[in-house]
Design a protein around this motif. Structure first.
Motif, short mmCIF file in Angstrom:
data_model
loop_
_atom_site.label_atom_id
_atom_site.label_comp_id
_atom_site.label_asym_id
_atom_site.label_seq_id
_atom_site.Cartn_x
_atom_site.Cartn_y
_atom_site.Cartn_z
N ARG A 64 0.52 -15.69 4.42
CA ARG A 64 -0.22 -14.73 3.61
C ARG A 64 0.21 -14.84 2.17
N ILE A 65 -0.74 -14.69 1.27
CA ILE A 65 -0.44 -14.61 -0.15
C ILE A 65 -1.26 -13.47 -0.73
N ARG A 66 -0.62 -12.63 -1.52
CA ARG A 66 -1.33 -11.44 -2.01
C ARG A 66 -0.63 -10.89 -3.26
N SER A 67 -1.36 -10.06 -3.99
CA SER A 67 -0.75 -9.32 -5.10
C SER A 67 -0.01 -8.12 -4.53
N THR A 68 1.07 -7.77 -5.18
CA THR A 68 1.86 -6.63 -4.72
C THR A 68 2.54 -5.98 -5.91
N ARG A 69 3.06 -4.79 -5.72
CA ARG A 69 3.69 -4.05 -6.81
C ARG A 69 5.01 -4.69 -7.23
N ALA A 70 5.21 -4.69 -8.55
CA ALA A 70 6.51 -5.07 -9.12
C ALA A 70 6.98 -3.87 -9.92
N GLY A 71 7.67 -2.95 -9.24
CA GLY A 71 7.97 -1.67 -9.88
C GLY A 71 6.80 -0.73 -9.71
N ARG A 72 6.70 0.29 -10.57
CA ARG A 72 5.67 1.30 -10.40
C ARG A 72 4.32 0.91 -10.99
N LEU A 73 4.32 0.18 -12.11
CA LEU A 73 3.08 -0.03 -12.85
C LEU A 73 2.68 -1.49 -12.99
N ASN A 74 3.43 -2.39 -12.40
CA ASN A 74 3.15 -3.81 -12.61
C ASN A 74 2.87 -4.53 -11.30
N LEU A 75 2.35 -5.74 -11.44
CA LEU A 75 1.95 -6.53 -10.28
C LEU A 75 2.61 -7.91 -10.30
N THR A 76 2.80 -8.44 -9.13
CA THR A 76 3.25 -9.81 -8.98
C THR A 76 2.55 -10.39 -7.75
N ILE A 77 2.82 -11.64 -7.43
CA ILE A 77 2.22 -12.28 -6.25
C ILE A 77 3.33 -12.68 -5.30
N GLU A 78 3.20 -12.25 -4.05
CA GLU A 78 4.18 -12.65 -3.04
C GLU A 78 3.55 -13.65 -2.08
N TRP A 79 4.41 -14.53 -1.57
CA TRP A 79 3.96 -15.64 -0.73
C TRP A 79 4.81 -15.64 0.54
N VAL A 80 4.15 -15.43 1.67
CA VAL A 80 4.83 -15.40 2.96
C VAL A 80 4.55 -16.71 3.68
N VAL A 81 5.63 -17.39 4.07
CA VAL A 81 5.52 -18.74 4.64
C VAL A 81 5.94 -18.71 6.10
N GLU A 82 5.25 -19.48 6.92
CA GLU A 82 5.58 -19.59 8.34
C GLU A 82 7.04 -20.02 8.52
N GLY A 83 7.75 -19.32 9.41
CA GLY A 83 9.11 -19.70 9.73
C GLY A 83 10.17 -19.18 8.80
N LEU A 84 9.77 -18.46 7.73
CA LEU A 84 10.73 -17.91 6.79
C LEU A 84 10.67 -16.40 6.82
N ASP A 85 11.82 -15.76 6.93
CA ASP A 85 11.86 -14.30 6.88
C ASP A 85 11.82 -13.80 5.44
N GLU A 86 12.32 -14.60 4.53
CA GLU A 86 12.38 -14.19 3.13
C GLU A 86 11.00 -14.35 2.48
N VAL A 87 10.60 -13.34 1.70
CA VAL A 87 9.34 -13.42 0.96
C VAL A 87 9.55 -14.25 -0.30
N LEU A 88 8.61 -15.15 -0.56
CA LEU A 88 8.67 -16.00 -1.75
C LEU A 88 7.69 -15.49 -2.81
N TYR A 89 7.85 -16.01 -4.03
CA TYR A 89 7.01 -15.58 -5.15
C TYR A 89 6.55 -16.81 -5.94
N LEU A 90 5.81 -16.58 -7.02
CA LEU A 90 5.30 -17.69 -7.81
C LEU A 90 6.41 -18.61 -8.30
N ARG A 91 7.57 -18.04 -8.59
CA ARG A 91 8.68 -18.87 -9.08
C ARG A 91 9.13 -19.90 -8.05
N ASP A 92 8.77 -19.66 -6.78
CA ASP A 92 9.17 -20.57 -5.71
C ASP A 92 8.12 -21.65 -5.45
N MET A 93 7.02 -21.60 -6.16
CA MET A 93 5.93 -22.57 -5.97
C MET A 93 6.04 -23.71 -6.97
#
Length: 427
Positions: A278-307
């Motif tokens: 899954r890849i989607r926009s999500t909150r970064a604090g109260r008023l901001n947005l970021t993109i999180e990236w969920v990868v098969e086999g990984l428990d840790e959520v990744l972000y754009l910096r990991d791409m």
């Protein structure tokens, strides 16, 4: 509102006023560097910038001329003073009985300054399909600078011209005609309503203002990764910016508008990153947005910096090309930059998808991308320079290389070997 054709005379290395360049839904520009591809795109960008209200203290037209090159817009083999002629043809609307709409502009480049002025501007539509019998909504500067006429439709279908004054030389009439008309008395304003000038103007302005231009070289990957745009920025995030830093906000906006878009976007990402859950926009604090990236086999959520850089670029192209808010004209310069060749098939599929919804122009040097359009060869516009330094622009004719296609060649193969029918090498 679709752009159908464009003409230009004595503009840089382009001179095609006798035979216009006609656009299809899908248009692929190929040719060596310096063959006029960027100049053609700049003519479209010029019109879009010109209908913008202003850039600080500078009018949209002045800013557009500076972007176009100031006095250097004049053909390289002509001395100043000189004129550049431009003409744009648009799809018609109900108010024009679906006859096309034409906008003609004459730019005057003086000998003493580096700026250009508007020395003629015409807006018209044919009457009953007769190209030689146009209905002029307005004529500006054509008899005397700073003056013009607007049409009043008579009961018998003829047109009567009402003179207007104080027409600026540094703003398109398309942008300011409404203000000029408001200077007239109420009776004249009411009569002008019959000419459909208001609806035609609004139609063109809305369409041209929506045009979007993207160049892969302008995408700032560092800013895209680090940016956390604010939630609910509204109109600012209906389209991806030219540098791409509002990626998370545009994704959020599109997903909120359409329940299907998030699934469509995720399916698109899985085409080039199949390990994606899954890849989607999500909150970064109260008023901001970021993109999180969920990868098969990984428990840790990744972000754009990991791409990777290429993956981030592909996210941008997916947002641009799969959006349900496509502009009336979408121009993309070298989308293949930084993209793995294996992903060209995916990118080509997105381009073709967008072309079913709107007019799209793609400038490319990638034979791998061209391979994917072998069955759409009629969409390729080949740019070449003649021995006088002027650019020619011709849609390729498949019958010139049909035998090679039957042998198993693809469009990019012809480009790789420098076949002149699809773009000669630059030497």
């Amino acid at each position: 509102m679709s752009l159908l054709s464009i003409w230009a005379k004595d503009y840089k290395n382009l001179n095609f006023y006798e035979t216009p360049l006609e656009f299809d839904r899908l248009n692929l520009l190929v040719g060596p560097n310096g063959s006029g591809k960027s100049n053609l795109i700049a003519l479209l960008r010029f019109l879009q910038l010109s209908v913008s209200q202003s850039f600080g203290s500078v009018s949209g037209f002045r800013y557009a001329c500076e972007e176009l090159g100031g006095s250097h817009v004049l053909s390289f083999n002509l001395d100043r003073p000189g004129t550049v002629l431009l003409k744009y043809k648009f799809e018609g609307i109900e108010e024009t009985r679906y006859q096309p709409i034409y906008l003609e502009i004459k730019l005057f480049i003086s000998k003493l300054t580096n700026s250009a002025e508007i020395h003629e501007e015409l807006l018209y539509s044919p009457i009953n399909g007769d190209e030689n019998n146009p209905f002029y909504y307005y004529k500006l500067h054509n008899h005397q600078l700073n003056t013009g006429v607007v049409s009043i439709l008579q009961p018998d279908g003829s047109q009567k011209f009402q003179r207007i004054s104080n027409v600026p030389l540094d703003s398109l009439g398309l942008l300011v005609i409404n203000e000029l008309i408001q200077q007239e008395n109420e009776e004249i304003r009411e009569l002008l309503l019959r000419s459909n000038i208001y609806s035609v103007r609004r139609h063109l302005l809305n369409g041209i203002e929506s045009w979007r231009f993207y160049n892969a070289n302008n995408m700032n990957l560092k800013e895209i990764r680090e940016s956390e745009p604010k939630i609910g920025s509204g109109a600012l995030n209906l389209h991806l910016s030219e540098t791409g830093e509002n990626l998370a906000a545009v994704l959020d906006e599109l997903c909120n508008e359409s329940f299907d878009f998030e699934d469509q976007f995720n399916d698109a990402v899985k085409q080039f990153l199949p390990m994606t859950r899954r890849i989607r926009s999500t909150r970064a604090g109260r008023l901001n947005l970021t993109i999180e990236w969920v990868v098969e086999g990984l428990d840790e959520v990744l972000y754009l910096r990991d791409m990777s850089d290429g993956s981030v670029r592909m996210l941008c192209w997916a947002i641009i090309l799969l959006s349900h808010r496509l502009p009336s004209l979408l121009v993309i310069d070298e989308p293949e930059m930084g993209i793995h060749v294996a992903w060209m098939k995916v990118l080509a599929g997105w381009i073709e998808y967008a072309s079913r919804q709107t007019t799209i122009i793609v400038s490319t040097h990638s034979p791998d991308l061209l391979d994917r359009f072998t069955d759409r060869s009629e969409s390729v516009i080949c740019h070449n320079l003649n021995n006088r330094g002027f650019a020619s622009m011709d849609r390729i004719e498949q019958n010139q290389f049909q035998s090679r296609l039957q042998e198993g060649w693809e469009l990019g193969d012809l480009y790789r070997v420098g076949d002149p029918s699809i773009g000669a090498w630059p030497w």
